[in-house]
Scaffold this motif. Structure first.
Motif, PDB file in Angstrom:
ATOM      1  N   TYR A 403       0.819  -1.215   0.000  1.00 62.88           N
ATOM      2  CA  TYR A 403       0.000   0.000   0.000  1.00 62.88           C
ATOM      3  C   TYR A 403       0.855   1.269   0.000  1.00 62.88           C
ATOM      4  O   TYR A 403       0.585   2.221  -0.734  1.00 62.88           O
ATOM      5  CB  TYR A 403      -0.925   0.037   1.227  1.00 62.88           C
ATOM      6  N   SER A 404       1.880   1.306   0.862  1.00 68.56           N
ATOM      7  CA  SER A 404       2.687   2.523   0.969  1.00 68.56           C
ATOM      8  C   SER A 404       3.414   2.806  -0.347  1.00 68.56           C
ATOM      9  O   SER A 404       3.544   3.961  -0.761  1.00 68.56           O
ATOM     10  CB  SER A 404       3.698   2.406   2.118  1.00 68.56           C
ATOM     11  N   HIS A 405       3.868   1.747  -1.028  1.00 62.49           N
ATOM     12  CA  HIS A 405       4.553   1.934  -2.307  1.00 62.49           C
ATOM     13  C   HIS A 405       3.564   2.346  -3.399  1.00 62.49           C
ATOM     14  O   HIS A 405       3.864   3.209  -4.231  1.00 62.49           O
ATOM     15  CB  HIS A 405       5.274   0.640  -2.706  1.00 62.49           C
ATOM     16  N   GLY A 406       2.372   1.721  -3.392  1.00 60.01           N
ATOM     17  CA  GLY A 406       1.361   2.088  -4.379  1.00 60.01           C
ATOM     18  C   GLY A 406       0.939   3.537  -4.261  1.00 60.01           C
ATOM     19  O   GLY A 406       0.806   4.249  -5.268  1.00 60.01           O
ATOM     20  N   SER A 407       0.732   4.012  -3.029  1.00 62.96           N
ATOM     21  CA  SER A 407       0.327   5.406  -2.837  1.00 62.96           C
ATOM     22  C   SER A 407       1.461   6.367  -3.169  1.00 62.96           C
ATOM     23  O   SER A 407       1.225   7.479  -3.651  1.00 62.96           O
ATOM     24  CB  SER A 407      -0.164   5.630  -1.402  1.00 62.96           C
ATOM     25  N   SER A 408       2.711   5.961  -2.949  1.00 58.52           N
ATOM     26  CA  SER A 408       3.853   6.815  -3.291  1.00 58.52           C
ATOM     27  C   SER A 408       3.973   6.987  -4.808  1.00 58.52           C
ATOM     28  O   SER A 408       4.226   8.093  -5.300  1.00 58.52           O
ATOM     29  CB  SER A 408       5.155   6.224  -2.733  1.00 58.52           C
ATOM     30  N   ILE A 409       3.803   5.888  -5.551  1.00 59.95           N
ATOM     31  CA  ILE A 409       3.855   5.974  -7.019  1.00 59.95           C
ATOM     32  C   ILE A 409       2.732   6.863  -7.527  1.00 59.95           C
ATOM     33  O   ILE A 409       2.931   7.718  -8.399  1.00 59.95           O
ATOM     34  CB  ILE A 409       3.759   4.556  -7.638  1.00 59.95           C
ATOM     35  N   LEU A 410       1.536   6.688  -6.978  1.00 62.40           N
ATOM     36  CA  LEU A 410       0.377   7.482  -7.381  1.00 62.40           C
ATOM     37  C   LEU A 410       0.627   8.973  -7.143  1.00 62.40           C
ATOM     38  O   LEU A 410       0.374   9.813  -8.012  1.00 62.40           O
ATOM     39  CB  LEU A 410      -0.846   7.016  -6.598  1.00 62.40           C
ATOM     40  N   SER A 411       1.163   9.319  -5.967  1.00 66.68           N
ATOM     41  CA  SER A 411       1.418  10.717  -5.633  1.00 66.68           C
ATOM     42  C   SER A 411       2.537  11.314  -6.482  1.00 66.68           C
ATOM     43  O   SER A 411       2.484  12.485  -6.862  1.00 66.68           O
ATOM     44  CB  SER A 411       1.767  10.849  -4.147  1.00 66.68           C
ATOM     45  N   THR A 412       3.553  10.506  -6.790  1.00 64.05           N
ATOM     46  CA  THR A 412       4.648  10.991  -7.649  1.00 64.05           C
ATOM     47  C   THR A 412       4.130  11.323  -9.041  1.00 64.05           C
ATOM     48  O   THR A 412       4.444  12.382  -9.603  1.00 64.05           O
ATOM     49  CB  THR A 412       5.766   9.929  -7.755  1.00 64.05           C
ATOM     50  N   LEU A 413       3.327  10.424  -9.598  1.00 60.57           N
ATOM     51  CA  LEU A 413       2.807  10.653 -10.944  1.00 60.57           C
ATOM     52  C   LEU A 413       1.860  11.838 -10.993  1.00 60.57           C
ATOM     53  O   LEU A 413       1.736  12.500 -12.026  1.00 60.57           O
ATOM     54  CB  LEU A 413       2.114   9.398 -11.469  1.00 60.57           C
ATOM     55  N   GLN A 414       1.191  12.146  -9.894  1.00 63.04           N
ATOM     56  CA  GLN A 414       0.356  13.348  -9.845  1.00 63.04           C
ATOM     57  C   GLN A 414       1.195  14.593 -10.100  1.00 63.04           C
ATOM     58  O   GLN A 414       0.798  15.489 -10.845  1.00 63.04           O
ATOM     59  CB  GLN A 414      -0.317  13.477  -8.475  1.00 63.04           C
ATOM     60  N   GLN A 415       2.362  14.658  -9.454  1.00 63.23           N
ATOM     61  CA  GLN A 415       3.231  15.830  -9.623  1.00 63.23           C
ATOM     62  C   GLN A 415       3.760  15.919 -11.055  1.00 63.23           C
ATOM     63  O   GLN A 415       3.812  16.992 -11.648  1.00 63.23           O
ATOM     64  CB  GLN A 415       4.402  15.768  -8.638  1.00 63.23           C
ATOM     65  N   VAL A 416       4.163  14.775 -11.604  1.00 68.71           N
ATOM     66  CA  VAL A 416       4.675  14.758 -12.980  1.00 68.71           C
ATOM     67  C   VAL A 416       3.556  15.152 -13.957  1.00 68.71           C
ATOM     68  O   VAL A 416       3.777  15.940 -14.890  1.00 68.71           O
ATOM     69  CB  VAL A 416       5.239  13.367 -13.334  1.00 68.71           C
ATOM     70  N   ALA A 417       2.342  14.622 -13.740  1.00 71.52           N
ATOM     71  CA  ALA A 417       1.215  14.950 -14.615  1.00 71.52           C
ATOM     72  C   ALA A 417       0.867  16.429 -14.523  1.00 71.52           C
ATOM     73  O   ALA A 417       0.560  17.078 -15.539  1.00 71.52           O
ATOM     74  CB  ALA A 417      -0.007  14.100 -14.240  1.00 71.52           C
ATOM     75  N   ALA A 418       0.913  16.986 -13.305  1.00 69.52           N
ATOM     76  CA  ALA A 418       0.628  18.410 -13.118  1.00 69.52           C
ATOM     77  C   ALA A 418       1.640  19.259 -13.880  1.00 69.52           C
ATOM     78  O   ALA A 418       1.276  20.221 -14.575  1.00 69.52           O
ATOM     79  CB  ALA A 418       0.651  18.761 -11.636  1.00 69.52           C
ATOM     80  N   ALA A 419       2.925  18.905 -13.760  1.00 70.91           N
ATOM     81  CA  ALA A 419       3.974  19.664 -14.453  1.00 70.91           C
ATOM     82  C   ALA A 419       3.850  19.521 -15.966  1.00 70.91           C
ATOM     83  O   ALA A 419       4.008  20.492 -16.715  1.00 70.91           O
ATOM     84  CB  ALA A 419       5.351  19.184 -13.992  1.00 70.91           C
ATOM     85  N   PHE A 420       3.546  18.304 -16.422  1.00 68.26           N
ATOM     86  CA  PHE A 420       3.427  18.072 -17.860  1.00 68.26           C
ATOM     87  C   PHE A 420       2.226  18.816 -18.430  1.00 68.26           C
ATOM     88  O   PHE A 420       2.305  19.441 -19.492  1.00 68.26           O
ATOM     89  CB  PHE A 420       3.293  16.573 -18.151  1.00 68.26           C
ATOM     90  N   GLY A 421       1.093  18.758 -17.721  1.00 66.78           N
ATOM     91  CA  GLY A 421      -0.110  19.459 -18.188  1.00 66.78           C
ATOM     92  C   GLY A 421       0.111  20.952 -18.279  1.00 66.78           C
ATOM     93  O   GLY A 421      -0.278  21.600 -19.258  1.00 66.78           O
ATOM     94  N   THR A 422       0.760  21.524 -17.252  1.00 70.26           N
ATOM     95  CA  THR A 422       1.052  22.962 -17.247  1.00 70.26           C
ATOM     96  C   THR A 422       1.976  23.334 -18.400  1.00 70.26           C
ATOM     97  O   THR A 422       1.724  24.297 -19.132  1.00 70.26           O
ATOM     98  CB  THR A 422       1.703  23.359 -15.909  1.00 70.26           C
ATOM     99  N   ALA A 423       3.073  22.565 -18.564  1.00 70.35           N
ATOM    100  CA  ALA A 423       4.035  22.862 -19.627  1.00 70.35           C
ATOM    101  C   ALA A 423       3.392  22.745 -21.002  1.00 70.35           C
ATOM    102  O   ALA A 423       3.644  23.573 -21.893  1.00 70.35           O
ATOM    103  CB  ALA A 423       5.226  21.899 -19.524  1.00 70.35           C
ATOM    104  N   LEU A 424       2.545  21.749 -21.179  1.00 74.77           N
ATOM    105  CA  LEU A 424       1.924  21.513 -22.479  1.00 74.77           C
ATOM    106  C   LEU A 424       1.030  22.683 -22.893  1.00 74.77           C
ATOM    107  O   LEU A 424       1.164  23.226 -23.991  1.00 74.77           O
ATOM    108  CB  LEU A 424       1.108  20.214 -22.436  1.00 74.77           C
ATOM    109  N   VAL A 425       0.121  23.088 -21.993  1.00 77.50           N
ATOM    110  CA  VAL A 425      -0.828  24.140 -22.375  1.00 77.50           C
ATOM    111  C   VAL A 425      -0.140  25.487 -22.537  1.00 77.50           C
ATOM    112  O   VAL A 425      -0.456  26.257 -23.455  1.00 77.50           O
ATOM    113  CB  VAL A 425      -1.993  24.252 -21.357  1.00 77.50           C
TER     114      VAL A 425
END
Length: 487
Positions: A403-425
């Motif tokens: 669980y702790s590893h799954g939630s860490s991966i999920l939270s990391t990808l949130q930050q990457v997705a946020a940065a990618f979405g911002t950079a893209l638009v």
């Protein structure tokens, strides 16, 4: 030190919550998470005041938001290991202690450099809080109640960043940028005190060694990727591409290292979670939806203030109903998930995201404000219908000891997705606006056309959200069926 016992779940120190009740530990953690995550986007409206007060450029001021995301991306991969090694109370004290220290330092910061350091300290605390909340939830909430409780978590995970600009817009009407931290500090301190007074330890810590090469490669890889994506905003595109490429290569090295460490049972971030199809599909859908949300969060305030001439407060008030609707619907969506499963929520939610972003492609100099408010509300409600089932299905498919590893991966990808979405638009909008300006089109009209094109990109991405939603099951398979994969 001995190796972590990754193949046996931690012994619970507290019994799971009774059916139909949200455990007190979860309520405390949700409240704390809301406050710390709110700070990720609270600085957006303060940029003009900061530029004047600290005598810095807009690009320099943007670092206060960029550094927050960068720190989150760099620190979160190590939280899976950290949360297995310490008690719930110690993890909570660490997260909130860092956040309070950073907030207090920001209030008295005499210069930009000190303020930037304060934001980095805040972000380090925030990076621990979200995986702590998700991991604890999965351990103490019965499976039949997870949707309802996860609906409350949606308030912290999704509504807090959406409400950041609105909240700061109101606060900045009554004081300087320091007021943002003055208001937050006593609230965070009260929550910290209440949490330490009532919080019980969940599970038993597992002594383990840490691979520092993994820590450094994760920080350099994910942090470098987020930094590179942020450089697309007004920076040299070739430099940005080079940094993003270096970040991706470093992440690849990190992944290879984890696969090697998994054979010995000591990975920093256990990637066996990705072998569960439902979890992986949920990660992809969450990343696409987060890109859509963050992209609209950047574009809409720019459109309302730069093109339509609204103030920061007026902009905040216009987008506030959508953010509030998203938060208020979270628990309802969770209860519907518990009763009917995920597909009846995720598929309509994904279609709603697509319709809202398609509507935003028609922004103009005269689009009625009620229409903008309606489209934004539709987007936020659709995201609420999507996030809660996706998080619950994804983590529900992971075995308890991961669980702790799954939630860490999920939270990391949130930050990457946020940065990618911002950079893209921002990149699409700027490139289109610059091309039209060079052709003799007025600045405002060129910017407006650039925004339309950026919204079109978001609408195209939302089609991928709909397709991915169709791949999710109604309910997660029993995590116990995951046996044998780790070897």
């Amino acid at each position: 030190m001995s190796s972590p016992q990754l193949d046996s779940p931690a012994k619970p120190a507290a019994t799971p919550a009774a059916k139909g009740r949200t455990p007190a530990v979860i309520r405390l953690l949700v409240l704390a998470a809301f406050v710390v995550i709110l700070n990720e986007t609270i600085m957006i409206n303060a940029i003009p005041g900061l530029m004047s007060a600290l005598h810095i450029s807009e690009q320099t001021a943007q670092w206060l938001s960029t550094a927050f995301m960068l720190t989150m991306a760099a620190v979160i991969p190590a939280t899976g290991w950290f949360l297995q090694r310490v008690t719930t109370r110690r993890a909570y004290a660490t997260a909130m202690g860092l956040f309070l220290l950073g907030t207090a330092l920001a209030i008295v910061a005499p210069s930009f450099e000190v303020l930037l350091g304060a934001r980095i300290i805040q972000a380090a605390g925030t990076a621990v809080m979200m995986p702590l909340l998700m991991t604890t939830l999965m351990r103490v909430v019965p499976e039949e109640d997870r949707g309802r409780v996860m609906g409350n978590v949606t308030l912290a995970m999704s509504v807090a960043p959406a409400m950041g600009p609105a909240v700061s817009g109101v606060i900045l009407q009554f004081g300087s940028w320091r007021m943002l931290f003055v208001v937050v500090l006593p609230i965070a301190a009260l929550i910290t005190w209440g949490g330490l007074k009532r919080l019980e330890d969940i599970g038993e810590p597992q002594a383990s060694s840490i691979d520092w090469f993994s820590v450094l490669s994760a920080a350099a890889g994910f942090g470098g990727l987020v930094y590179g994506l942020s450089r697309f905003e007004g920076g040299d595109v070739r430099v940005a591409v080079a940094i993003v490429t270096a970040g991706l290569v470093t992440i690849a090295v990190f992944v290879v290292r984890q696969l090697s460490l998994q054979k010995r049972g000591v990975p920093l971030l256990d990637l066996r979670t990705l072998r569960q199809r439902t979890y992986t599909v949920a990660l992809i859908l969450m990343s696409l939806a987060f890109m859509a949300m963050l992209g609209s969060m950047i574009l809409l305030p720019l459109y309302l203030q730069s093109v339509r001439g609204l103030s920061a407060l007026e902009t905040g008030l216009l987008v506030m109903p959508g953010g509030l609707a998203m938060g208020l619907l979270g628990p309802t969506v969770g209860r519907l998930f518990d009763k009917y499963g995920g597909r009846v929520l995720v598929i309509p939610g994904a279609i709603g995201i697509m319709l809202a972003l398609t509507g935003f492609t028609q922004v103009s100099m005269t689009m009625p404000y009620w229409q903008i408010l309606g489209l934004h509300a539709l987007l936020m409600v659709s995201l609420a219908a999507t996030f809660t089932p996706v998080f619950t299905l994804g983590l529900g498919a992971v075995p308890p000891h991961l669980y702790s590893h799954g939630s860490s991966i999920l939270s990391t990808l949130q930050q990457v997705a946020a940065a990618f979405g911002t950079a893209l638009v921002v990149t699409v909008m700027s490139a289109r606006a610059d091309a039209l300006t060079s052709a003799g089109v007025a600045d405002t009209l060129a910017t407006l056309d650039g925004m339309r094109l950026a919204f079109i990109i978001g609408a195209v991405l939302s089609v991928a959200v709909v397709i991915t939603a169709l791949l999710l099951p109604a309910r997660a398979a029993n995590a116990g069926e995951f046996k044998g994969i780790g070897h």
